[in-house]
Scaffold this motif. Structure first.
Motif, mmCIF file in Angstrom:
data_model
loop_
_atom_site.group_PDB
_atom_site.id
_atom_site.type_symbol
_atom_site.label_atom_id
_atom_site.label_comp_id
_atom_site.label_asym_id
_atom_site.label_seq_id
_atom_site.Cartn_x
_atom_site.Cartn_y
_atom_site.Cartn_z
ATOM 1 N N ALA A 12 -3.492 12.965 -14.937
ATOM 2 C CA ALA A 12 -2.937 12.519 -16.185
ATOM 3 C C ALA A 12 -1.399 13.338 -16.458
ATOM 4 C CB ALA A 12 -3.870 12.637 -17.275
ATOM 5 N N ALA A 13 -0.735 13.839 -15.367
ATOM 6 C CA ALA A 13 0.544 14.560 -15.305
ATOM 7 C C ALA A 13 1.436 13.818 -15.913
ATOM 8 C CB ALA A 13 0.661 15.233 -14.019
ATOM 9 N N GLY A 14 1.505 12.475 -15.720
ATOM 10 C CA GLY A 14 2.593 11.380 -16.281
ATOM 11 C C GLY A 14 3.806 11.460 -15.488
ATOM 12 N N GLN A 15 3.795 12.041 -14.362
ATOM 13 C CA GLN A 15 5.039 11.878 -13.425
ATOM 14 C C GLN A 15 5.492 10.405 -13.049
ATOM 15 O OE1 GLN A 15 6.980 14.625 -12.883
ATOM 16 N NE2 GLN A 15 5.697 15.414 -14.407
ATOM 17 N N CYS A 16 4.376 9.837 -12.716
ATOM 18 C CA CYS A 16 4.688 8.307 -12.250
ATOM 19 C C CYS A 16 5.285 7.603 -13.505
ATOM 20 C CB CYS A 16 3.264 7.665 -12.049
ATOM 21 S SG CYS A 16 2.137 7.686 -13.174
ATOM 22 N N VAL A 17 4.857 7.728 -14.779
ATOM 23 C CA VAL A 17 5.681 7.162 -15.736
ATOM 24 C C VAL A 17 6.995 7.504 -15.954
ATOM 25 C CG1 VAL A 17 5.406 6.547 -18.428
ATOM 26 C CG2 VAL A 17 3.328 6.928 -17.192
ATOM 27 N N ALA A 18 7.590 8.643 -15.722
ATOM 28 C CA ALA A 18 8.715 9.307 -15.901
ATOM 29 C C ALA A 18 9.660 8.552 -14.752
ATOM 30 C CB ALA A 18 8.849 10.819 -15.854
ATOM 31 N N ALA A 19 8.943 8.457 -13.615
ATOM 32 C CA ALA A 19 9.689 8.009 -12.462
ATOM 33 C C ALA A 19 10.077 6.343 -12.494
ATOM 34 C CB ALA A 19 8.836 8.328 -11.197
ATOM 35 N N SER A 20 8.854 5.551 -12.964
ATOM 36 C CA SER A 20 8.858 4.082 -13.040
ATOM 37 C C SER A 20 8.101 3.654 -14.188
ATOM 38 C CB SER A 20 8.369 3.762 -11.527
ATOM 39 O OG SER A 20 8.524 2.316 -11.521
ATOM 40 N N PRO A 21 8.586 3.719 -15.416
ATOM 41 C CA PRO A 21 8.109 3.326 -16.594
ATOM 42 C C PRO A 21 7.925 1.705 -16.492
ATOM 43 C CG PRO A 21 10.397 3.628 -17.044
ATOM 44 C CD PRO A 21 10.281 4.254 -15.689
ATOM 45 N N GLU A 22 8.444 1.200 -15.722
ATOM 46 C CA GLU A 22 8.202 -0.350 -15.646
ATOM 47 C C GLU A 22 7.062 -0.655 -14.939
ATOM 48 O OE1 GLU A 22 11.208 1.033 -14.280
ATOM 49 O OE2 GLU A 22 12.675 0.683 -15.481
ATOM 50 N N VAL A 23 6.593 0.167 -14.015
ATOM 51 C CA VAL A 23 5.466 -0.117 -13.289
ATOM 52 C C VAL A 23 4.155 0.650 -13.807
ATOM 53 C CG1 VAL A 23 4.457 -0.003 -11.033
ATOM 54 C CG2 VAL A 23 7.030 -0.519 -11.329
ATOM 55 N N PHE A 24 4.242 1.941 -14.222
ATOM 56 C CA PHE A 24 3.271 2.657 -14.489
ATOM 57 C C PHE A 24 3.135 3.128 -16.391
ATOM 58 C CE2 PHE A 24 4.567 3.782 -10.308
ATOM 59 C CZ PHE A 24 3.468 3.520 -9.659
ATOM 60 N N ASP A 25 2.048 3.049 -16.573
ATOM 61 C CA ASP A 25 1.780 3.699 -18.150
ATOM 62 C C ASP A 25 0.518 4.677 -17.922
ATOM 63 O OD1 ASP A 25 2.069 4.027 -20.597
ATOM 64 O OD2 ASP A 25 1.661 1.886 -21.267
ATOM 65 N N GLN A 26 0.219 5.233 -19.076
ATOM 66 C CA GLN A 26 -0.954 5.946 -19.227
ATOM 67 C C GLN A 26 -1.979 5.518 -20.329
ATOM 68 O OE1 GLN A 26 1.410 9.658 -19.144
ATOM 69 N NE2 GLN A 26 -0.138 10.340 -18.204
ATOM 70 N N ARG A 27 -3.269 5.643 -19.939
ATOM 71 C CA ARG A 27 -4.322 5.395 -21.014
ATOM 72 C C ARG A 27 -3.979 6.416 -22.291
ATOM 73 N NH1 ARG A 27 -9.065 4.137 -17.202
ATOM 74 N NH2 ARG A 27 -9.380 6.505 -17.341
ATOM 75 N N ASP A 28 -4.075 5.622 -23.354
ATOM 76 C CA ASP A 28 -4.096 6.594 -24.713
ATOM 77 C C ASP A 28 -5.108 7.644 -24.606
ATOM 78 O OD1 ASP A 28 -1.683 5.466 -25.590
ATOM 79 O OD2 ASP A 28 -2.709 3.866 -26.698
ATOM 80 N N GLU A 29 -6.306 7.154 -24.466
ATOM 81 C CA GLU A 29 -7.793 8.153 -24.592
ATOM 82 C C GLU A 29 -7.617 9.203 -23.591
ATOM 83 O OE1 GLU A 29 -9.127 4.515 -22.044
ATOM 84 O OE2 GLU A 29 -7.669 4.920 -23.876
ATOM 85 N N ASP A 30 -7.276 9.031 -22.542
ATOM 86 C CA ASP A 30 -7.211 10.342 -21.504
ATOM 87 C C ASP A 30 -6.042 10.316 -20.580
ATOM 88 O OD1 ASP A 30 -7.574 8.213 -19.718
ATOM 89 O OD2 ASP A 30 -9.519 8.314 -19.227
ATOM 90 N N GLY A 31 -5.114 9.626 -20.631
ATOM 91 C CA GLY A 31 -3.837 10.025 -19.971
ATOM 92 C C GLY A 31 -4.044 9.283 -18.535
ATOM 93 N N VAL A 32 -4.992 8.496 -18.103
ATOM 94 C CA VAL A 32 -5.119 8.202 -16.745
ATOM 95 C C VAL A 32 -3.990 7.245 -16.382
ATOM 96 C CG1 VAL A 32 -6.655 7.098 -15.156
ATOM 97 C CG2 VAL A 32 -7.337 9.109 -16.333
ATOM 98 N N VAL A 33 -3.362 7.148 -15.314
ATOM 99 C CA VAL A 33 -2.537 6.239 -14.787
ATOM 100 C C VAL A 33 -2.960 4.516 -15.178
ATOM 101 C CG1 VAL A 33 -3.157 6.235 -12.635
ATOM 102 C CG2 VAL A 33 -0.683 5.350 -13.422
ATOM 103 N N VAL A 34 -1.999 3.788 -15.659
ATOM 104 C CA VAL A 34 -2.423 2.312 -15.928
ATOM 105 C C VAL A 34 -1.320 1.698 -14.870
ATOM 106 C CG1 VAL A 34 -2.346 0.340 -17.330
ATOM 107 C CG2 VAL A 34 -3.437 2.601 -18.250
ATOM 108 N N LEU A 35 -1.372 0.755 -14.238
ATOM 109 C CA LEU A 35 -0.517 -0.023 -13.281
ATOM 110 C C LEU A 35 -0.248 -1.276 -14.153
ATOM 111 C CD1 LEU A 35 0.753 -0.226 -10.557
ATOM 112 C CD2 LEU A 35 -1.482 -1.280 -9.607
#
Length: 64
Positions: A12-35
């Motif tokens: 749940a570091a969020g680096q993927c969201v920062a790099a590509s927000p059109e493709v990745f997000d994070q779950r609200d409850e635990d921050g795990v990546v969502v494709l």
């Protein structure tokens, strides 16, 4: 290009969201990546590869 996510490895570091927000997000409850896009467009390919490269848990795999 296809993207595979290992949710168990995600820290749940969020680096993927920062790099590509059109493709990745994070779950609200635990921050795990969502494709958001399993097979993103070619124009997003570089951002997706960057997201995989900066993932501290190596939870993202890109298959060409």
């Amino acid at each position: 290009m296809k993207i595979l996510i290992d949710e168990d490895r995600c820290v749940a570091a969020g680096q993927c969201v920062a790099a590509s927000p059109e493709v990745f997000d994070q779950r609200d409850e635990d921050g795990v990546v969502v494709l958001l896009a399993e097979e993103p467009s070619a124009e997003l390919a570089e951002d997706v590869r960057q997201a995989a490269a900066v993932c501290p848990a190596l939870a993202i795999t890109v298959v060409d």
